[in-house]
Design a protein around this motif. Structure first.
Motif, mmCIF file in Angstrom:
data_model
loop_
_atom_site.group_PDB
_atom_site.id
_atom_site.type_symbol
_atom_site.label_atom_id
_atom_site.label_comp_id
_atom_site.label_asym_id
_atom_site.label_seq_id
_atom_site.Cartn_x
_atom_site.Cartn_y
_atom_site.Cartn_z
ATOM 1 N N VAL A 170 -88.348 49.155 35.097
ATOM 2 C CA VAL A 170 -87.930 50.549 35.283
ATOM 3 C C VAL A 170 -86.521 50.755 34.744
ATOM 4 C CG1 VAL A 170 -87.500 52.331 37.000
ATOM 5 C CG2 VAL A 170 -89.467 50.847 37.244
ATOM 6 N N PHE A 171 -85.671 49.734 34.893
ATOM 7 C CA PHE A 171 -84.318 49.758 34.328
ATOM 8 C C PHE A 171 -84.395 50.000 32.818
ATOM 9 C CE2 PHE A 171 -80.750 47.301 32.483
ATOM 10 C CZ PHE A 171 -79.684 47.865 33.158
ATOM 11 N N VAL A 172 -85.270 49.234 32.152
ATOM 12 C CA VAL A 172 -85.426 49.357 30.704
ATOM 13 C C VAL A 172 -85.992 50.728 30.343
ATOM 14 C CG1 VAL A 172 -86.756 48.474 28.770
ATOM 15 C CG2 VAL A 172 -85.610 46.882 30.299
ATOM 16 N N LEU A 173 -87.008 51.171 31.104
ATOM 17 C CA LEU A 173 -87.603 52.486 30.830
ATOM 18 C C LEU A 173 -86.557 53.589 30.951
ATOM 19 C CD1 LEU A 173 -90.988 52.053 32.695
ATOM 20 C CD2 LEU A 173 -90.673 52.348 30.252
ATOM 21 N N GLY A 174 -85.612 53.386 31.868
ATOM 22 C CA GLY A 174 -84.536 54.353 32.029
ATOM 23 C C GLY A 174 -83.753 54.527 30.743
ATOM 24 N N PHE A 175 -83.523 53.427 30.033
ATOM 25 C CA PHE A 175 -82.756 53.544 28.789
ATOM 26 C C PHE A 175 -83.527 54.331 27.741
ATOM 27 C CE2 PHE A 175 -80.109 50.359 30.683
ATOM 28 C CZ PHE A 175 -78.863 50.774 30.255
ATOM 29 N N ALA A 193 -78.350 61.551 35.229
ATOM 30 C CA ALA A 193 -78.908 60.957 36.452
ATOM 31 C C ALA A 193 -79.429 59.543 36.233
ATOM 32 C CB ALA A 193 -80.031 61.839 37.003
ATOM 33 N N THR A 194 -80.045 59.292 35.076
ATOM 34 C CA THR A 194 -80.698 58.003 34.870
ATOM 35 C C THR A 194 -79.758 56.808 35.019
ATOM 36 O OG1 THR A 194 -82.068 59.233 33.333
ATOM 37 C CG2 THR A 194 -82.407 56.875 33.428
ATOM 38 N N PRO A 195 -78.491 56.892 34.583
ATOM 39 C CA PRO A 195 -77.620 55.723 34.758
ATOM 40 C C PRO A 195 -77.455 55.322 36.226
ATOM 41 C CG PRO A 195 -76.548 57.365 33.385
ATOM 42 C CD PRO A 195 -77.806 57.974 33.850
ATOM 43 N N VAL A 196 -77.523 56.297 37.113
ATOM 44 C CA VAL A 196 -77.375 55.946 38.531
ATOM 45 C C VAL A 196 -78.590 55.158 39.009
ATOM 46 C CG1 VAL A 196 -77.030 56.863 40.844
ATOM 47 C CG2 VAL A 196 -75.935 57.957 38.903
ATOM 48 N N LEU A 197 -79.770 55.538 38.495
ATOM 49 C CA LEU A 197 -80.955 54.749 38.814
ATOM 50 C C LEU A 197 -80.797 53.345 38.244
ATOM 51 C CD1 LEU A 197 -83.914 54.689 39.914
ATOM 52 C CD2 LEU A 197 -84.622 55.044 37.572
ATOM 53 N N ALA A 198 -80.258 53.272 37.019
ATOM 54 C CA ALA A 198 -80.108 51.969 36.370
ATOM 55 C C ALA A 198 -79.256 51.043 37.238
ATOM 56 C CB ALA A 198 -79.471 52.151 34.991
ATOM 57 N N ILE A 199 -78.115 51.545 37.694
ATOM 58 C CA ILE A 199 -77.241 50.668 38.476
ATOM 59 C C ILE A 199 -77.886 50.337 39.825
ATOM 60 C CG2 ILE A 199 -75.813 52.469 39.568
ATOM 61 C CD1 ILE A 199 -74.572 49.151 38.198
ATOM 62 N N THR A 200 -78.623 51.299 40.395
ATOM 63 C CA THR A 200 -79.293 51.046 41.671
ATOM 64 C C THR A 200 -80.308 49.923 41.534
ATOM 65 O OG1 THR A 200 -79.082 53.398 42.076
ATOM 66 C CG2 THR A 200 -80.520 52.174 43.538
ATOM 67 N N LEU A 201 -81.090 49.992 40.453
ATOM 68 C CA LEU A 201 -82.120 48.977 40.274
ATOM 69 C C LEU A 201 -81.509 47.640 39.930
ATOM 70 C CD1 LEU A 201 -84.782 51.138 38.482
ATOM 71 C CD2 LEU A 201 -84.773 50.338 40.827
ATOM 72 N N LEU A 202 -80.388 47.677 39.200
ATOM 73 C CA LEU A 202 -79.692 46.427 38.892
ATOM 74 C C LEU A 202 -79.230 45.771 40.189
ATOM 75 C CD1 LEU A 202 -79.059 45.134 36.181
ATOM 76 C CD2 LEU A 202 -76.749 46.037 36.353
ATOM 77 N N SER A 217 -83.622 60.260 41.747
ATOM 78 C CA SER A 217 -85.021 60.654 41.730
ATOM 79 C C SER A 217 -85.224 62.096 42.108
ATOM 80 C CB SER A 217 -85.841 59.747 42.631
ATOM 81 O OG SER A 217 -85.905 58.475 42.050
ATOM 82 N N HIS A 218 -84.253 62.734 42.793
ATOM 83 C CA HIS A 218 -84.491 64.162 42.946
ATOM 84 C C HIS A 218 -84.264 64.905 41.639
ATOM 85 C CE1 HIS A 218 -85.937 67.625 44.772
ATOM 86 N NE2 HIS A 218 -85.041 68.269 44.065
ATOM 87 N N PRO A 219 -83.143 64.695 40.944
ATOM 88 C CA PRO A 219 -83.060 65.292 39.604
ATOM 89 C C PRO A 219 -84.250 64.896 38.726
ATOM 90 C CG PRO A 219 -80.920 64.496 40.265
ATOM 91 C CD PRO A 219 -81.881 64.061 41.335
ATOM 92 N N ALA A 220 -84.749 63.675 38.939
ATOM 93 C CA ALA A 220 -85.892 63.235 38.130
ATOM 94 C C ALA A 220 -87.099 64.128 38.356
ATOM 95 C CB ALA A 220 -86.245 61.791 38.447
#
Lengths: 228, 549, 313
Positions: B173-178, B221-230, B262-265
């Protein structure tokens, strides 16, 4: 109709037309200035994502620090302020040499460009060496989180501080390494003589990225090393 | 000017002055596709990929519904069921809905609408596709090597303690975010810098406004998901403890981080859907969109407000009461722009000349289903009522009305709308309409039942349940079969059209946006010459434009 | 109109539930009204303005400020009404009165344990008096759970290393279903509990003598029930296989070697001691991992278990 249609500089046949104008102009742009502006906008957007990514860590750190202020204060005494300050200076110098490199590319001073790129690389290398000594000292003390953590004295929640410390500086360090890769690539192209007043977009963009890496460290240093 | 206006019904196929991007002699064979930087080809590759993901996620959904036919265990154990619902959610969200409209349709249409030859960064665009494929392959590997049973939300501490391939899935999911970030950066830069001469911000088609707002959210928004998943992955590998209560961390922090993305998502998913509807209703009503600025600004308003409502996913999570009240209030604010859009779309149809071709049928389905999805959101914004409904099937039904009834129906509308442009063929109109009607009724049967049982207290993510809910579960399962039948018919109709010769006119629907001014399918560089804005995107009084070389 | 409400919602167990339902039904009517308005307009427009030829005359209006403000402001006002209404009931639902009966609740995979102020504990069943506020102070031993009582319209997540609270006051004696609504793994669907609301006299009686329906049950039957519901079955088998603890099959009346070397007779006293002080005498070959059931079982329940063990030949 013709009055409404702009002259299209050699775009009718796409890639074939490269010979007619600047070889660095991609087919879907009308002119170099547009291409440069677009690339720069893209880079700024990318930098925004970087800031938000680190932003998540900063917010998390802030919340946990508010929760365990004593533990964080106690833990930060394990960090070496002198080494942190040294690295701050090193990165600031590297930003300066990067600025010089961009200026040199804009004004077509190839030798100055190459020299400054090498100097920037050297600073980045110095940063990593200092970081290496800091890390190895901390790992020796048993401060690396997870199963390596065996530092028993002190406050119970110092653990979290070091989790953040390693996550933040680690992520920052990986950006330094990526930046060094990009600068090396610039260096190779600079030696080949690819850049000049007409085309220096890559130098400018990597420069922007490098300043961000520097900027993040400037926030990380007081946050981690200078609590209280 | 006169030379530019040719009849709308002009058949471009047989007399095409240039070979289309599909069979350009310069770009032939498999390698020309794998290395293409043409936004149209990348859009198509995305289209086939997301459709495959949709099929996979849909099969998971059918399996879940089948298991729920009776209250007891039928053919799936609890562990299997948990893995399958996680995969249904994760595949649908990360591999299908998020890329579906922007990366597949948006990639194809956006530059054409702007009169551009490509997106701003064509190579980044291709990179985004390969990053997406890498993420998808990682996700598949995770599914095949142990599976994931955390739910698509990866809530800690369950996700840090359970077995299976959670770490690999997290990285996927981290990769998909990019991939999503790359698309977002590309679209923002394209809209800013590559508009045709004469095309100001308020001459943009609303699809462009919608995807632009989406791209802003993707970038921010996606970078915040990235760091969360990391952090989650590091938590699993090295026990860093940031989300672990035992080590002083905070599991609820994960929820804050997760929903901040995920809410902005949710709006990454629905805004492009709304954007498609704004594009379809005018030509099928032959009427200028009503309230252009209101729709455009509401997209941007939604994008901005979406960043400050994440806490409404957490009314029962143990956040402070003050926080809950603030988030509830903000949630009602974000409801208003969506409502404005619905009224504007309906008003567009007033005194129009309405034709019910398949894209319009889907658009009307969207209006009805999205209205239900939006209205039922009011229950969930109200604090006291949400406490009762949270994590029941009511929520499941609500977000399916928004995500599937909204986004997926809009996606289908868009696919049927732009299909002639993308592939140069018309599909069988009768069967396409039958597919649409089956989808509409199947969907309602499936999810109205879920509203009913949710309000009665049926919790979500249960593989077995109390006998009292069986009636609704049977209804829901039967509905899922009707829905699946409708989707298979729609797919069959579209695929069958590909066996034909090119027969699509350049502008089959009589639309006024720029993508219809080039031939169907377009040539490799989109337009024979650099197009100039000559009339507004919904200006049905202006003569149609066709650009010959 | 109560049939209409019952069509949507489960039976009301508290006065708070009635308050929530009023708002719920208000929103239902709001929903129906707006949906009919929008669907009606769409239906009317489609029929009235159906395309007849390619040259239909169409309206020219592209925007209308008054109209757009109307359909922004009316929904906004209605939303504000709903917001304040929901806010009011939420605050009453989350702030417990000071005189509430406090009960500690622990969630763990996949059982709920209740602990009364006097130290008595019960698994999966909470007995409370009618007409008295009851406050649950909740925490989890492992992952997130959520304690949901549909009939009371309340729910709250249960977190590790942190307490969360909720409260209710039911005036209607009866049994109410509890379900876990935060996904917690394999046993999530089965993580149920029951809340039994009793009249005050029944409640006093319950505190003394245990649940009324179990009192007349024959001992062996009660023992079989407790064997499943109190977690004995997790470690002690009744088919002779070796688990975390010794099997109960054929154990009663035999001599066994202990870890400290003694030989003990498996009699009533041994079993009673082992239930209340499990570490006192551990059978050789097993670890002393059993938790104490002191305070968890009444005297009659211990007798019932002994009776049940006797039956396992």
């Amino acid at each position: 109709m013709s009055s409404h249609t702009l002259p299209a500089p050699g775009d009718t046949h796409g890639h074939d037309a490269h010979g007619h104008h600047d070889p660095n102009l991609q087919h879907h742009f009308v002119e170099m200035a547009q291409q440069f502006d677009t690339a720069k906008l893209g880079m700024w957007l990318f930098l925004a994502t970087e800031i938000l990514m680190f932003g998540g860590l900063f917010v998390g750190f802030g919340l946990q620090q508010a929760k365990f202020p004593e533990a964080f204060k106690a833990a930060h005494h394990h960090l070496d302020r002198n080494m942190g300050a040294l690295n701050t200076v090193v990165l600031l110098i590297s930003s300066f040499t990067m600025v010089l490199a961009v200026w040199a590319a804009q004004t077509g001073r190839r030798k100055v460009l190459i020299t400054n790129l090498i100097l920037t690389l050297a600073c980045a290398g110095t940063f990593l060496v200092v970081k290496y000594f800091e890390y190895s000292h901390k790992i020796h003390d048993g401060l690396l989180p997870g199963k390596f953590f065996h530092y028993a004295q002190g406050q119970p929640n110092e653990y979290i501080f070091f989790s953040f410390y390693f996550m933040m500086t680690g992520l920052h360090g990986s950006h330094v390494v990526l930046g060094m890769g990009a600068i090396t690539w610039l260096l190779i192209r600079a030696i080949k003589g690819d850049f000049g007043p007409g085309y220096y977009t890559p130098v400018d963009l990597v420069g922007l990225f490098w300043h961000l890496v520097d900027l993040i460290w400037i926030y990380l240093f007081p946050l981690l090393y200078l609590i209280g | 000017m006169a030379t530019t206006s040719t009849p709308v019904t002009h058949h471009g196929g047989q007399h095409a002055p240039h070979a289309s991007y599909l069979e350009d002699p310069q770009y032939r064979g498999l390698m020309s596709w794998l290395t293409t930087v043409d936004h149209k080809r990348i859009g198509l590759m995305y289209l086939w990929s997301v459709l495959t993901a949709f099929l996979l996620g849909g099969l998971f959904a059918l399996a879940l519904r089948l298991e729920l036919l009776t209250p007891k265990e039928d053919f799936m154990t609890a562990e299997t069921y948990n893995k399958v619902f996680t995969l249904h959610g994760a595949v649908m969200v990360f591999l299908f809905i998020i890329p579906a409209i922007p990366a597949a349709l948006g990639n194809f249409v956006l530059p054409l609408m702007l009169g551009a030859k490509d997106v701003a960064f064509p190579r980044l665009n291709l990179a985004s596709y390969y990053v997406y494929m890498t993420g998808a392959i990682m996700a598949l590997t995770a599914i095949l090597t142990g599976g994931i049973d955390t739910g698509w939300t990866f809530y800690t501490p369950y996700s840090t303690t359970t077995g299976g391939a959670v770490t690999l899935m997290t990285f996927s999911v981290f990769v998909l975010g990019f991939s999503s970030i790359f698309t977002g950066i590309n679209f923002v830069a394209t809209v800013h810098k590559l508009r045709a001469p004469g095309m100001g911000w308020f001459d943009l088609p609303l699809f462009v406004w919608g995807t632009y707002a989406t791209a802003i959210i993707q970038v921010l928004a996606t970078p915040v998901l990235a760091i969360t998943l990391l952090l989650l992955a590091f938590e699993r590998m090295f026990q860093i403890g940031i989300f672990d209560a035992k080590l002083g961390g905070d599991p609820v922090l994960f929820q804050h981080f997760f929903w901040f993305y995920s809410h902005p998502a949710v709006y990454i998913m629905i805004l492009p859907g709304m954007a498609i509807i704004s594009e379809i209703i005018p030509p099928f009503s032959k009427k200028h969109i009503f309230g252009y600025r209101a729709i455009a600004f509401s997209s941007v308003a939604i994008a901005l407000i979406s960043f400050i409502v994440w806490g409404h996913h957490m009314f029962t999570s143990g956040q402070s009461q003050l926080a809950a009240v603030i988030f509830s209030f903000l949630t009602f604010l974000v409801a208003i722009p969506s409502g404005i859009k619905v009224f504007n779309w309906v008003a567009t149809m007033y005194r129009g000349s309405i034709s019910l071709d398949t894209p319009m049928l889907y658009a009307i389905s969207f209006l009805l289903l999205f209205t239900i999805g939006g209205l039922t959101g009011i229950f969930l914004g109200a604090l006291s009522v949400d406490i009762h409904l949270h994590d029941t099937y009511f929520i499941v039904a609500h977000f399916h009305y928004v995500m599937m009834g909204g986004t997926v129906i809009a996606f289908l509308a868009g696919v049927h709308y732009w299909w002639p442009k993308m592939f140069g063929r018309m599909y069988n109109e009768t069967w396409a309409r039958i597919g649409c009607i089956l989808v509409f009724f199947g969907f309602n049967i499936t999810f109205l039942n879920q509203f009913a049982m949710g309000a009665k207290g049926m919790p979500r993510r249960y593989y077995s349940y109390l006998d009292q809910f069986q009636g609704n579960h049977i209804g829901s399962t039967v509905g899922s079969w009707v829905l699946a039948l409708g989707l298979f018919i729609a797919a069959g109709v579209l695929l069958a059209s590909l066996r034909k010769k090119y027969d699509a006119p350049d502008n089959p629907w009589g639309a006024r946006t720029m993508e219809w001014e080039t031939q169907s399918p377009p040539i490799t560089h989109n337009f024979p010459n650099n197009p100039v804005m000559q009339h507004g995107p919904y200006d049905f009084d202006a003569p149609a434009v066709r650009r010959e070389s | 109109m109560s049939w209409f409400r019952d069509f949507f919602l489960p039976m009301q167990g508290t006065s708070h539930a009635a308050a929530v339902d009023n708002l719920f039904m208000f929103i239902v009517f709001l929903n129906i009204g707006f949906f009919l308005l929008i669907a009606g307009l769409i239906g009317y427009f489609v029929l009235r303005y159906r395309r007849k030829s390619a040259h239909d005359r169409v309206g020219k209006v592209t925007h209308h400020l008054g109209l757009e403000l109307t359909w922004s402001i009316i929904p906004l006002l209605l939303c504000l009404v709903v917001f304040f209404w929901g806010f009011k009931d939420y605050m009453t639902a989350t702030v417990a009165p000071g005189d509430a009966l406090e009960i500690n609740l622990t969630g763990e995979k996949w059982i709920w344990t209740f602990e009364y102020p006097d130290g008595m504990r019960s698994l999966g069943e909470l007995y409370v008096p009618a007409g008295k506020p009851v406050k649950l102070i909740m925490q989890s031993k492992d992952v997130l759970h959520s304690f949901f009582i549909p009939n009371f319209r309340i729910k709250m997540d249960v977190l590790p290393n942190r307490y969360t609270e909720q409260w209710f006051q039911s005036n209607i004696p009866g049994e109410y279903q509890v379900q876990c609504t935060e996904y917690c793994g394999k046993g999530h669907s089965g993580m149920n509990a029951k809340i039994v609301v009793m009249s005050p006299t029944q409640y006093e009686d319950y505190l003394q003598n245990g649940p009324p329906n179990l009192r007349s049950m024959p001992l062996a039957e009660l023992g079989a029930l407790l064997y499943e519901s109190r977690g004995c079955a997790t470690c002690h088998s009744i088919n002779g296989t070796k688990g975390q603890g010794p099997t109960w099959t054929g154990s009663f009346g035999n001599m066994r070697k202990m870890t400290d070397g003694r030989e003990m007779m498996m009699d009533e006293n041994y079993i009673r001691t082992s239930i209340l002080q499990p570490q006192a005498m551990v059978v050789s070959g097993y670890e002393g991992i059993m938790p104490t059931y002191q305070g968890l079982l009444r005297d009659r329940e211990i007798l019932a278990l002994i009776e049940f063990i006797k039956k396992q030949k």
